[in-house]
Motif scaffolding. Structure first.
Motif, PDB file in Angstrom:
ATOM      1  N   ASP A 132      11.040 -11.536  10.730  1.00 34.76           N
ATOM      2  CA  ASP A 132      10.203 -10.554  10.700  1.00 34.76           C
ATOM      3  C   ASP A 132       8.778 -10.419   9.953  1.00 34.76           C
ATOM      4  O   ASP A 132       9.402  -9.848   9.212  1.00 34.76           O
ATOM      5  CB  ASP A 132      10.752  -9.502  11.087  1.00 34.76           C
ATOM      6  N   ALA A 133       7.970 -10.767   9.727  1.00 37.53           N
ATOM      7  CA  ALA A 133       7.208 -10.943   8.847  1.00 37.53           C
ATOM      8  C   ALA A 133       6.122  -9.880   8.233  1.00 37.53           C
ATOM      9  O   ALA A 133       5.036  -9.675   9.595  1.00 37.53           O
ATOM     10  CB  ALA A 133       6.626 -12.269   8.708  1.00 37.53           C
ATOM     11  N   HIS A 134       5.810  -8.819   7.278  1.00 38.70           N
ATOM     12  CA  HIS A 134       4.988  -8.111   7.407  1.00 38.70           C
ATOM     13  C   HIS A 134       3.527  -8.576   6.248  1.00 38.70           C
ATOM     14  O   HIS A 134       4.498  -9.412   5.298  1.00 38.70           O
ATOM     15  CB  HIS A 134       5.500  -6.907   7.167  1.00 38.70           C
ATOM     16  N   GLY A 135       3.105  -7.594   6.608  1.00 37.16           N
ATOM     17  CA  GLY A 135       1.217  -8.345   5.151  1.00 37.16           C
ATOM     18  C   GLY A 135       1.071  -6.718   5.163  1.00 37.16           C
ATOM     19  O   GLY A 135       0.861  -6.417   5.711  1.00 37.16           O
ATOM     20  N   VAL A 136       0.315  -6.397   3.442  1.00 34.72           N
ATOM     21  CA  VAL A 136      -0.585  -5.607   3.265  1.00 34.72           C
ATOM     22  C   VAL A 136      -1.378  -5.956   2.441  1.00 34.72           C
ATOM     23  O   VAL A 136      -1.412  -7.351   1.681  1.00 34.72           O
ATOM     24  CB  VAL A 136      -0.069  -4.465   2.511  1.00 34.72           C
ATOM     25  N   GLU A 137      -3.027  -5.648   3.188  1.00 35.59           N
ATOM     26  CA  GLU A 137      -4.321  -6.198   2.526  1.00 35.59           C
ATOM     27  C   GLU A 137      -5.311  -5.030   2.363  1.00 35.59           C
ATOM     28  O   GLU A 137      -5.402  -4.086   2.887  1.00 35.59           O
ATOM     29  CB  GLU A 137      -4.535  -7.070   3.303  1.00 35.59           C
ATOM     30  N   PRO A 138      -5.715  -4.879   0.676  1.00 36.45           N
ATOM     31  CA  PRO A 138      -6.621  -3.843   0.613  1.00 36.45           C
ATOM     32  C   PRO A 138      -7.674  -4.408   1.402  1.00 36.45           C
ATOM     33  O   PRO A 138      -8.498  -3.027   1.338  1.00 36.45           O
ATOM     34  CB  PRO A 138      -6.798  -3.659  -0.336  1.00 36.45           C
ATOM     35  N   HIS A 139      -8.193  -5.479   1.199  1.00 35.94           N
ATOM     36  CA  HIS A 139      -9.829  -5.605   2.013  1.00 35.94           C
ATOM     37  C   HIS A 139      -9.846  -5.967   3.707  1.00 35.94           C
ATOM     38  O   HIS A 139      -8.800  -6.426   3.813  1.00 35.94           O
ATOM     39  CB  HIS A 139      -9.827  -6.909   1.690  1.00 35.94           C
ATOM     40  N   ARG A 140     -10.837  -4.890   4.221  1.00 38.61           N
ATOM     41  CA  ARG A 140     -10.621  -4.542   4.924  1.00 38.61           C
ATOM     42  C   ARG A 140     -10.881  -5.906   6.029  1.00 38.61           C
ATOM     43  O   ARG A 140     -10.149  -5.962   7.361  1.00 38.61           O
ATOM     44  CB  ARG A 140     -11.754  -3.252   5.648  1.00 38.61           C
ATOM     45  N   GLY A 141     -11.470  -6.064   6.481  1.00 41.27           N
ATOM     46  CA  GLY A 141     -12.351  -7.397   6.822  1.00 41.27           C
ATOM     47  C   GLY A 141     -11.168  -8.632   7.135  1.00 41.27           C
ATOM     48  O   GLY A 141     -10.805  -9.394   7.977  1.00 41.27           O
ATOM     49  N   TYR A 142      -9.824  -8.870   5.639  1.00 43.49           N
ATOM     50  CA  TYR A 142      -9.468  -9.430   5.770  1.00 43.49           C
ATOM     51  C   TYR A 142      -8.082  -9.739   6.608  1.00 43.49           C
ATOM     52  O   TYR A 142      -7.808  -9.986   7.362  1.00 43.49           O
ATOM     53  CB  TYR A 142      -8.988  -9.858   4.541  1.00 43.49           C
ATOM     54  N   ALA A 143      -7.730  -8.302   6.487  1.00 41.07           N
ATOM     55  CA  ALA A 143      -6.671  -7.368   7.327  1.00 41.07           C
ATOM     56  C   ALA A 143      -7.152  -7.225   8.905  1.00 41.07           C
ATOM     57  O   ALA A 143      -5.914  -7.503   9.691  1.00 41.07           O
ATOM     58  CB  ALA A 143      -6.329  -5.878   7.128  1.00 41.07           C
ATOM     59  N   GLU A 144      -8.264  -7.295   9.170  1.00 37.54           N
ATOM     60  CA  GLU A 144      -8.761  -7.032  11.353  1.00 37.54           C
ATOM     61  C   GLU A 144      -8.645  -8.328  11.402  1.00 37.54           C
ATOM     62  O   GLU A 144      -7.953  -8.499  12.432  1.00 37.54           O
ATOM     63  CB  GLU A 144     -10.139  -6.356  11.003  1.00 37.54           C
ATOM     64  N   TYR A 145      -8.474  -9.421  10.045  1.00 40.65           N
ATOM     65  CA  TYR A 145      -9.034 -10.935  10.431  1.00 40.65           C
ATOM     66  C   TYR A 145      -7.853 -10.801  11.339  1.00 40.65           C
ATOM     67  O   TYR A 145      -6.908 -12.403  12.030  1.00 40.65           O
ATOM     68  CB  TYR A 145      -9.327 -12.304   9.571  1.00 40.65           C
ATOM     69  N   ALA A 146      -6.250 -11.287   9.974  1.00 45.28           N
ATOM     70  CA  ALA A 146      -4.544 -11.333  10.567  1.00 45.28           C
ATOM     71  C   ALA A 146      -4.260 -10.253  11.985  1.00 45.28           C
ATOM     72  O   ALA A 146      -3.968 -11.367  12.293  1.00 45.28           O
ATOM     73  CB  ALA A 146      -4.093 -10.941   9.024  1.00 45.28           C
ATOM     74  N   GLN A 147      -4.524  -9.122  11.650  1.00 49.13           N
ATOM     75  CA  GLN A 147      -4.384  -8.421  12.674  1.00 49.13           C
ATOM     76  C   GLN A 147      -5.055  -9.404  14.015  1.00 49.13           C
ATOM     77  O   GLN A 147      -4.042  -9.162  14.971  1.00 49.13           O
ATOM     78  CB  GLN A 147      -4.594  -7.243  13.293  1.00 49.13           C
TER      79      GLN A 147
END
Ligand SMILES: [Zn+2]
Length: 348
Positions: A132-147
């Motif tokens: 059950d893996a989670h992540g946090v990323e401050p950069h919006r573009g990269y976070a949206e890409y992962a999402q």
């Protein structure tokens, strides 16, 4: 930096974020990427390297939210050969944990958090292995890409995310090449400790600030801290962590894994040395160029990059590429065959 300034005793404007000392040795005065003025100090109290003055947390958060990846990577979203490299790094880190018995292949499903998850390759690998893996990323573009790849990656600052996750819920927290960007590592680590279950593991990787580089390259603005095997251990002890495994020296990066005990070492009792100063004194152009020639650089790096591009071209999507690198997924509880979309592959 001229010789009068080199390695002179120095009183910093802002205190060491590990031990609170102002006194240190000035190691560098220039940003190696921009040639702008940038002071780097090795702390007399604990040996930690840091820039001075230290920016505030909010200044750094603003910077990471938008500018960092464009400034240093030149693109908003990862190209396929970056995904390949990141996926291979993710697998290498996973195997490091396996070989040290900190993780079990086909073991129980764990709740994991990757801090600074970038484009999500490690989160993706852990999902692939049934966690059950989670992540946090401050950069919006990269976070949206992962999402967009279906990963549970939150976009936000470290402090806001850790607040949301407080309550000892994670078995494993990972942080790859993040700690060296923080202004207040000790309080961030204590907050991470509060997110870990009893005997949960924190796994950190940082660049080794004692590695042999060109005399000019080492110090630049994006890194607030310069960590060595010794000073990384000091920072973690100060935050209340206990070492379980440390990587062998000389690999270019330091890997550290340990558990949160909540008992901070007194800064004054921490043994220290100026490892950063010793390493910088060793960096001279002639031996560096000879070392590069012996390693076949820069051609080796170019060949590696060309190879990565050639392999990456064989895949239509990052998902397909990662499935290939990660191989057959572990069976999820309740499933009798590999998860939908999974395909057999070989570690690239
Ligand atoms: Zn210090």
């Amino acid at each position: 930096m001229n010789q009068e300034q080199a390695y002179s005793p120095f009183t910093a404007q802002t205190p060491c974020p590990c031990c609170g000392a102002f006194e240190g040795i000035l190691v560098s005065t220039i940003d190696g990427k921009t040639d702008e003025k940038l002071l780097t100090v090795s702390c007399n109290g604990c040996g930690l390297g840091r820039i001075d003055p230290m920016p505030t947390e909010s200044e750094l958060e603003q910077w990471y939210e938008s500018r960092y990846r464009q400034a240093y990577k030149g693109c908003e979203q990862p190209r396929m050969h970056y995904v390949l490299r990141a996926a291979r790094n993710a697998l290498d880190r996973y195997q490091w944990l396996l070989h040290r018995q900190l993780l079990r292949e086909n073991g129980p499903s764990l709740r994991t958090l990757d801090i600074g998850s970038s484009s999500g390759e490690f989160v993706s690998l852990m999902v692939h292995k049934g966690h059950d893996a989670h992540g946090v990323e401050p950069h919006r573009g990269y976070a949206e890409y992962a999402q967009s790849m279906g990963l549970q990656v939150a976009n936000g600052s470290l402090s806001s995310t850790l607040q949301a996750h407080a309550g000892k819920s994670f078995d494993l927290v990972t942080m790859f090449h993040v700690l060296e960007h923080l202004a207040d590592p000790v309080s961030a680590l204590r907050r991470i400790g509060a997110c870990l279950k009893e005997d949960g593991i924190l796994f950190i990787e940082v660049p080794d600030a004692t590695r042999f580089t060109s005399p000019k390259y080492m110090f630049f603005k994006a890194h607030t801290l310069y960590l060595t095997p010794g000073s990384l251990q000091n920072v973690l002890r100060c935050a209340g962590f206990e070492l379980v495994r440390l990587s062998e020296p000389g690999a270019g990066n330091v890997r550290w894994a340990g558990t949160f005990r909540g008992v901070s070492a007194q800064a004054a009792t921490i043994p220290h040395s100026h490892e950063l100063v010793t390493a910088q004194e060793r960096r001279r152009w002639a031996p560096y160029l000879l070392h590069q020639a012996q390693k076949g650089e820069p051609f080796g790096k170019l060949a590696k990059r060309y190879g990565e591009k050639r392999v990456a071209r064989r895949f239509d999507s990052p998902r397909e590429l990662m499935d290939h690198v990660y191989g057959v997924p572990a069976l999820l509880p309740g499933l009798t065959s590999p998860a939908p979309g999974a395909r057999a592959g070989h570690a690239a």
